[in-house]
Each structure stands twice: as C-alpha cells, then as structure tokens.
Scaffold this motif. Structure first.
Motif, PDB file in Angstrom:
ATOM      1  N   LEU A  92       0.831  -1.207   0.000  1.00  0.00           N
ATOM      2  CA  LEU A  92       0.000   0.000   0.000  1.00  0.00           C
ATOM      3  C   LEU A  92       0.865   1.257   0.000  1.00  0.00           C
ATOM      4  N   ARG A  93       1.927   1.251   0.778  1.00  0.00           N
ATOM      5  CA  ARG A  93       2.836   2.398   0.808  1.00  0.00           C
ATOM      6  C   ARG A  93       3.525   2.583  -0.541  1.00  0.00           C
ATOM      7  N   PHE A  94       3.969   1.494  -1.130  1.00  0.00           N
ATOM      8  CA  PHE A  94       4.611   1.535  -2.442  1.00  0.00           C
ATOM      9  C   PHE A  94       3.652   2.133  -3.470  1.00  0.00           C
ATOM     10  N   THR A  95       2.405   1.681  -3.450  1.00  0.00           N
ATOM     11  CA  THR A  95       1.382   2.189  -4.365  1.00  0.00           C
ATOM     12  C   THR A  95       1.161   3.678  -4.148  1.00  0.00           C
ATOM     13  N   LEU A  96       1.098   4.108  -2.900  1.00  0.00           N
ATOM     14  CA  LEU A  96       0.925   5.525  -2.592  1.00  0.00           C
ATOM     15  C   LEU A  96       2.086   6.350  -3.153  1.00  0.00           C
ATOM     16  N   VAL A  97       3.300   5.859  -2.992  1.00  0.00           N
ATOM     17  CA  VAL A  97       4.468   6.561  -3.540  1.00  0.00           C
ATOM     18  C   VAL A  97       4.317   6.724  -5.045  1.00  0.00           C
ATOM     19  N   TYR A  98       3.835   5.700  -5.734  1.00  0.00           N
ATOM     20  CA  TYR A  98       3.714   5.802  -7.181  1.00  0.00           C
ATOM     21  C   TYR A  98       2.549   6.670  -7.622  1.00  0.00           C
ATOM     22  N   PHE A  99       1.519   6.800  -6.820  1.00  0.00           N
ATOM     23  CA  PHE A  99       0.470   7.773  -7.138  1.00  0.00           C
ATOM     24  C   PHE A  99       0.988   9.199  -6.929  1.00  0.00           C
ATOM     25  N   ILE A 100       1.795   9.395  -5.903  1.00  0.00           N
ATOM     26  CA  ILE A 100       2.446  10.700  -5.697  1.00  0.00           C
ATOM     27  C   ILE A 100       3.365  10.991  -6.885  1.00  0.00           C
ATOM     28  N   SER A 101       4.104   9.983  -7.318  1.00  0.00           N
ATOM     29  CA  SER A 101       5.005  10.127  -8.456  1.00  0.00           C
ATOM     30  C   SER A 101       4.235  10.484  -9.728  1.00  0.00           C
ATOM     31  N   LEU A 102       3.091   9.849  -9.920  1.00  0.00           N
ATOM     32  CA  LEU A 102       2.257  10.154 -11.085  1.00  0.00           C
ATOM     33  C   LEU A 102       1.806  11.615 -11.041  1.00  0.00           C
ATOM     34  N   ALA A 103       1.373  12.070  -9.879  1.00  0.00           N
ATOM     35  CA  ALA A 103       0.943  13.469  -9.737  1.00  0.00           C
ATOM     36  C   ALA A 103       2.110  14.426 -10.006  1.00  0.00           C
ATOM     37  N   LEU A 104       3.287  14.116  -9.462  1.00  0.00           N
ATOM     38  CA  LEU A 104       4.463  14.951  -9.718  1.00  0.00           C
ATOM     39  C   LEU A 104       4.835  14.948 -11.194  1.00  0.00           C
ATOM     40  N   ASN A 105       4.740  13.786 -11.818  1.00  0.00           N
ATOM     41  CA  ASN A 105       5.041  13.669 -13.238  1.00  0.00           C
ATOM     42  C   ASN A 105       4.116  14.577 -14.046  1.00  0.00           C
ATOM     43  N   LEU A 106       2.827  14.509 -13.782  1.00  0.00           N
ATOM     44  CA  LEU A 106       1.875  15.325 -14.528  1.00  0.00           C
ATOM     45  C   LEU A 106       2.129  16.815 -14.296  1.00  0.00           C
ATOM     46  N   PHE A 107       2.403  17.197 -13.058  1.00  0.00           N
ATOM     47  CA  PHE A 107       2.688  18.591 -12.738  1.00  0.00           C
ATOM     48  C   PHE A 107       3.952  19.072 -13.456  1.00  0.00           C
ATOM     49  N   MET A 108       5.016  18.266 -13.371  1.00  0.00           N
ATOM     50  CA  MET A 108       6.269  18.647 -14.006  1.00  0.00           C
ATOM     51  C   MET A 108       6.125  18.719 -15.532  1.00  0.00           C
ATOM     52  N   MET A 109       5.378  17.800 -16.107  1.00  0.00           N
ATOM     53  CA  MET A 109       5.150  17.835 -17.546  1.00  0.00           C
ATOM     54  C   MET A 109       4.408  19.106 -17.941  1.00  0.00           C
ATOM     55  N   TYR A 110       3.425  19.488 -17.145  1.00  0.00           N
ATOM     56  CA  TYR A 110       2.690  20.728 -17.420  1.00  0.00           C
ATOM     57  C   TYR A 110       3.636  21.930 -17.384  1.00  0.00           C
ATOM     58  N   VAL A 111       4.474  21.980 -16.356  1.00  0.00           N
ATOM     59  CA  VAL A 111       5.412  23.096 -16.228  1.00  0.00           C
ATOM     60  C   VAL A 111       6.377  23.125 -17.410  1.00  0.00           C
ATOM     61  N   PHE A 112       7.003  21.980 -17.707  1.00  0.00           N
ATOM     62  CA  PHE A 112       7.978  21.935 -18.793  1.00  0.00           C
ATOM     63  C   PHE A 112       7.349  22.235 -20.157  1.00  0.00           C
ATOM     64  N   VAL A 113       6.228  21.601 -20.453  1.00  0.00           N
ATOM     65  CA  VAL A 113       5.647  21.708 -21.794  1.00  0.00           C
ATOM     66  C   VAL A 113       4.843  22.993 -21.967  1.00  0.00           C
ATOM     67  N   ASP A 114       3.902  23.263 -21.064  1.00  0.00           N
ATOM     68  CA  ASP A 114       2.998  24.396 -21.261  1.00  0.00           C
ATOM     69  C   ASP A 114       3.570  25.730 -20.798  1.00  0.00           C
ATOM     70  N   MET A 115       4.391  25.704 -19.763  1.00  0.00           N
ATOM     71  CA  MET A 115       4.917  26.967 -19.255  1.00  0.00           C
ATOM     72  C   MET A 115       6.307  27.302 -19.819  1.00  0.00           C
ATOM     73  N   LEU A 116       7.169  26.279 -19.931  1.00  0.00           N
ATOM     74  CA  LEU A 116       8.535  26.513 -20.400  1.00  0.00           C
ATOM     75  C   LEU A 116       8.724  26.161 -21.879  1.00  0.00           C
ATOM     76  N   HIS A 117       7.670  25.622 -22.511  1.00  0.00           N
ATOM     77  CA  HIS A 117       7.662  25.289 -23.934  1.00  0.00           C
ATOM     78  C   HIS A 117       8.784  24.317 -24.322  1.00  0.00           C
ATOM     79  N   THR A 118       9.008  23.343 -23.461  1.00  0.00           N
ATOM     80  CA  THR A 118       9.990  22.291 -23.718  1.00  0.00           C
ATOM     81  C   THR A 118       9.348  21.224 -24.601  1.00  0.00           C
ATOM     82  N   ASP A 119      10.145  20.618 -25.460  1.00  0.00           N
ATOM     83  CA  ASP A 119       9.672  19.501 -26.272  1.00  0.00           C
ATOM     84  C   ASP A 119       9.084  18.418 -25.366  1.00  0.00           C
ATOM     85  N   LYS A 120       7.973  17.812 -25.774  1.00  0.00           N
ATOM     86  CA  LYS A 120       7.268  16.840 -24.928  1.00  0.00           C
ATOM     87  C   LYS A 120       8.127  15.635 -24.567  1.00  0.00           C
TER      88      LYS A 120
END
Length: 141
Positions: free
Chosen positions: A75-103
C-alpha cells in the motif's frame, strides 16, 4: 547472472534503476499486447500502471531491499507511485505548457528527476531504510 543479482542487492540505487528499466520494458510489452487485443488505450494504460506497481514492488522487495512482500508495504509503495504520477503530470505541465519544452525531452527530464525522488521515498517510506553516509549501498551487519 549471479553478478547481476549481487550488484542489485549491493547497490540499492543501481538495483532500483535496473528494476525500473526492466519494469518499463515489461510494461510496454503488456501495453502493446493489450492494444493489439483491442483494449481501449486508457484501459490498457491503467492495467499497465497496476501491473507495473505490482511487479516493481515484488522485484524491489525481493531483489533490492531484501524484504518479504507484505500488504502494508505494498500500500505504501502504491501511494508513492500515485504521488510520483501526480508529480510527473505537474512537471510535464510546467515543462511543456509553461517553459515550452519539447514533450519527449520534458518526459526524459522528468523521468530522471523522479527516479531519484521515487528511490528516496521508497527507501524511507516503504522499506524504512535509514539514510547514512553510505545510503546508496546495502551492507549486511
């Protein structure tokens, strides 16, 4: 083969990265197979995520952290990976939509950052390994 297993257990970070790479390849194979069977891509992606968490947990528990798999740590491992998924989506938004980095470049950068974050969270939160001067290696006492 024994040298690889020894490396996986003697250097936790290398083992974690190796298992992550193996898990990624297996996930892509499963995802491709599910798409081939006609499953909708979002369902295939969800099934692949679940498979990846379970496979990653079992392999990391046994080969890297030398612990018996248990429901509580899963359960803890799964929680870490859901946190990781959320961080991934946030970071992708910042890089792609705000900083205009290649996807693709943005995802590569994000993967490298999250590999370290995931290792730290899993080591501390799932397996309760204390960080010390040689926090990347495992030494039998």
């Amino acid at each position: 083969m024994f040298k690889i297993l020894n490396l996986l257990s003697s250097n936790k970070f290398v083992g974690f990265l190796f298992i992550g790479g193996f898990n990624t390849v297996m996930g892509l194979i499963l995802y491709s197979f599910l798409l081939y069977l006609g499953l909708h891509y979002l369902l295939a992606s969800t099934a692949t995520f679940i498979f990846g968490v379970l496979e990653g947990y079992i392999l990391n528990s046994i080969l890297v952290f030398k612990e018996k798999p248990q429901f509580k740590s899963l359960l803890r491992f799964t929680l870490v990976y859901f946190i990781s998924l959320a961080l991934n989506l946030f970071m992708m938004y910042v890089f792609v939509d705000m900083l205009h980095t290649d996807k693709l470049l943005a995802q590569i950068i994000t993967c490298f950052i999250l590999a370290g974050v995931n290792f730290y969270l899993i080591k501390m939160f799932v397996y309760s390994v204390q960080l010390g001067p040689s926090n990347m290696t495992y030494h039998d006492q």
